[in-house]
Motif scaffolding. Structure first.
Motif, PDB file in Angstrom:
ATOM      1  N   ARG A 192       0.820  -1.216   0.000  1.00 34.98           N
ATOM      2  CA  ARG A 192       0.000   0.000   0.000  1.00 34.98           C
ATOM      3  C   ARG A 192       0.854   1.266   0.000  1.00 34.98           C
ATOM      4  N   ALA A 193       2.030   1.185   0.589  1.00 34.12           N
ATOM      5  CA  ALA A 193       2.939   2.337   0.615  1.00 34.12           C
ATOM      6  C   ALA A 193       3.453   2.675  -0.781  1.00 34.12           C
ATOM      7  N   LEU A 194       3.297   1.751  -1.718  1.00 37.29           N
ATOM      8  CA  LEU A 194       3.754   1.975  -3.092  1.00 37.29           C
ATOM      9  C   LEU A 194       2.649   2.480  -4.017  1.00 37.29           C
ATOM     10  N   MET A 195       1.464   2.666  -3.486  1.00 33.92           N
ATOM     11  CA  MET A 195       0.352   3.113  -4.340  1.00 33.92           C
ATOM     12  C   MET A 195       0.616   4.486  -4.954  1.00 33.92           C
ATOM     13  N   GLU A 196       0.980   5.449  -4.153  1.00 33.90           N
ATOM     14  CA  GLU A 196       1.206   6.790  -4.695  1.00 33.90           C
ATOM     15  C   GLU A 196       2.413   6.805  -5.638  1.00 33.90           C
ATOM     16  N   PRO A 197       3.539   6.159  -5.270  1.00 35.24           N
ATOM     17  CA  PRO A 197       4.641   6.079  -6.230  1.00 35.24           C
ATOM     18  C   PRO A 197       4.240   5.382  -7.533  1.00 35.24           C
ATOM     19  N   ALA A 198       3.350   4.385  -7.477  1.00 32.08           N
ATOM     20  CA  ALA A 198       2.886   3.705  -8.694  1.00 32.08           C
ATOM     21  C   ALA A 198       2.076   4.669  -9.564  1.00 32.08           C
ATOM     22  N   ARG A 199       1.246   5.487  -8.928  1.00 27.59           N
ATOM     23  CA  ARG A 199       0.489   6.494  -9.690  1.00 27.59           C
ATOM     24  C   ARG A 199       1.436   7.488 -10.357  1.00 27.59           C
ATOM     25  N   HIS A 200       2.453   7.925  -9.606  1.00 29.62           N
ATOM     26  CA  HIS A 200       3.431   8.858 -10.181  1.00 29.62           C
ATOM     27  C   HIS A 200       4.146   8.227 -11.381  1.00 29.62           C
TER      28      HIS A 200
END
Length: 91
Positions: free
Chosen positions: A47-55
Motif C-alpha cells: 500500500r505504501a507503493l500506491m502513490e509512487p505507482a500512480r506517479h
C-alpha cells in the motif's frame, strides 16, 4: 518507501509495462497491481507503493507510453478525481 528513489521509480515503470505486456491490447491495470508486483513482502506493505505507482503511471503517460484513465476515458493529471487505471496508448 522513498518515492524519490530513482531505482524504485524505474522498477515501478518496468512493472507497469510488464503487466500491460501480459494483457490484451485493450486491457487496463490498476496501480495496486503495480504496487503488489514491486513490493517484496507478504503483508500489505504494498500500500505504501500506491502513490509512487500512480506517479510512475503519469511519468509514462507524459512520455506517450501509456494512458491514465477513469471510466474508460483518457484523462490528464489535473482531471483526476478518484481511482485511476492504466492502459497502453491507443495507436
Amino acid at each position: 518507501m522513498d518515492e524519490t528513489d530513482p531505482r524504485l521509480s524505474q522498477r515501478l515503470e518496468k512493472a507497469i509495462m510488464s503487466l500491460l505486456d501480459r494483457r490484451a491490447d485493450t486491457a487496463s491495470i490498476c496501480p495496486s497491481e503495480v504496487a503488489r508486483e514491486v513490493y517484496d513482502g507478504d503483508d500489505d506493505g504494498w500500500r505504501a507503493l500506491m502513490e509512487p505507482a500512480r506517479h510512475a503511471a503519469w511519468r509514462l503517460a507524459n512520455h506517450g507510453k501509456v494512458e491514465v484513465t477513469q471510466g474508460g476515458k483518457a484523462i490528464t493529471k489535473t482531471q483526476t478525481r478518484g481511482p485511476i487505471r492504466i492502459r497502453r496508448t491507443h495507436r
